[in-house]
Design a protein around this motif. Structure first.
Motif, PDB file in Angstrom:
ATOM      1  N   ARG A  14       0.815  -1.167  -0.063  1.00  0.00           N
ATOM      2  CA  ARG A  14       0.171   0.110  -0.095  1.00  0.00           C
ATOM      3  C   ARG A  14       0.708   1.317   0.006  1.00  0.00           C
ATOM      4  O   ARG A  14       0.613   2.256  -0.608  1.00  0.00           O
ATOM      5  N   GLY A  22      -3.559   4.113  -5.084  1.00  0.00           N
ATOM      6  CA  GLY A  22      -4.454   3.501  -3.976  1.00  0.00           C
ATOM      7  C   GLY A  22      -6.091   3.742  -4.121  1.00  0.00           C
ATOM      8  O   GLY A  22      -6.698   2.701  -4.097  1.00  0.00           O
ATOM      9  N   GLU A  23      -5.876   5.035  -4.432  1.00  0.00           N
ATOM     10  CA  GLU A  23      -7.596   5.296  -4.765  1.00  0.00           C
ATOM     11  C   GLU A  23      -8.151   4.583  -5.798  1.00  0.00           C
ATOM     12  O   GLU A  23      -9.416   4.405  -5.835  1.00  0.00           O
ATOM     13  N   TYR A  26      -8.752   1.015  -4.640  1.00  0.00           N
ATOM     14  CA  TYR A  26     -10.100   1.161  -3.869  1.00  0.00           C
ATOM     15  C   TYR A  26     -11.112   1.384  -4.763  1.00  0.00           C
ATOM     16  O   TYR A  26     -12.083   0.617  -4.478  1.00  0.00           O
ATOM     17  N   GLN A  27     -11.449   2.292  -5.509  1.00  0.00           N
ATOM     18  CA  GLN A  27     -12.526   2.233  -6.408  1.00  0.00           C
ATOM     19  C   GLN A  27     -12.921   0.788  -7.238  1.00  0.00           C
ATOM     20  O   GLN A  27     -13.966   0.468  -7.312  1.00  0.00           O
ATOM     21  N   MET A  29     -12.255  -2.055  -6.110  1.00  0.00           N
ATOM     22  CA  MET A  29     -12.869  -2.979  -5.194  1.00  0.00           C
ATOM     23  C   MET A  29     -14.187  -2.610  -4.846  1.00  0.00           C
ATOM     24  O   MET A  29     -15.068  -3.280  -4.924  1.00  0.00           O
ATOM     25  N   LEU A  30     -14.506  -1.086  -4.627  1.00  0.00           N
ATOM     26  CA  LEU A  30     -16.029  -0.819  -4.351  1.00  0.00           C
ATOM     27  C   LEU A  30     -16.787  -1.185  -5.702  1.00  0.00           C
ATOM     28  O   LEU A  30     -17.750  -1.669  -5.370  1.00  0.00           O
ATOM     29  N   SER A  47     -12.339  -3.315   4.091  1.00  0.00           N
ATOM     30  CA  SER A  47     -10.819  -3.243   3.907  1.00  0.00           C
ATOM     31  C   SER A  47     -10.372  -3.085   5.600  1.00  0.00           C
ATOM     32  O   SER A  47     -10.684  -2.516   6.258  1.00  0.00           O
ATOM     33  N   GLY A  78      -8.266  -7.448   3.758  1.00  0.00           N
ATOM     34  CA  GLY A  78      -9.755  -7.109   3.697  1.00  0.00           C
ATOM     35  C   GLY A  78     -10.471  -8.362   3.150  1.00  0.00           C
ATOM     36  O   GLY A  78      -9.842  -9.483   3.124  1.00  0.00           O
TER      37      GLY A  78
END
Length: 115
Positions: A14, A22-23, A26-27, A29-30, A47, A78
């Motif tokens: 990370r 990272g953002e 993360y998106q 993954m969302l 997470s 996560g």
């Protein structure tokens, strides 16, 4: 029994990736969680942070260790908890998980510890 997709990643990943990348990850993954939700499979998702504490109680003595733990080669980053009894269904979704590109996705049934 429900199936869990555990995201097992290298511990320094990370920080190496940086905030902007990272953002984006993360998106993704969302978005994956949204697909699972749309299919009616998502029971839970989170997470996990990188800091940790470990507690062990042996012979009446409690030991608490602060982490992260340098000896670890991997960390659980996560999970997705899926409403399916079929490990093959969970494995097929694990193959679609974006984290499989940068981590390992472990599929494990959730149930009593005596099984």
């Amino acid at each position: 029994m429900p199936q869990m997709l555990l995201i097992v990643e290298p511990p320094g990943q990370r920080a190496e990736r940086g905030r902007a990348d990272g953002e984006v990850a993360y998106q993704r993954m969302l978005d994956f969680a949204g697909l699972l939700q749309a299919e009616g499979l998502l029971l839970g998702v989170n997470s996990l942070g990188t800091a940790a504490r470990r507690l062990a109680k042996r012979d009446g003595s409690v030991q608490v260790l602060d982490g992260p733990f340098a000896e670890a080669k991997e960390m659980v980053g996560g999970y997705f908890l899926l409403d399916t009894d079929d490990p093959d269904v969970a494995l097929a979704w694990a193959a679609r998980c974006p984290a499989a590109e940068w981590a390992t996705v472990e599929v494990r049934g959730v149930g009593p510890c005596y099984l």
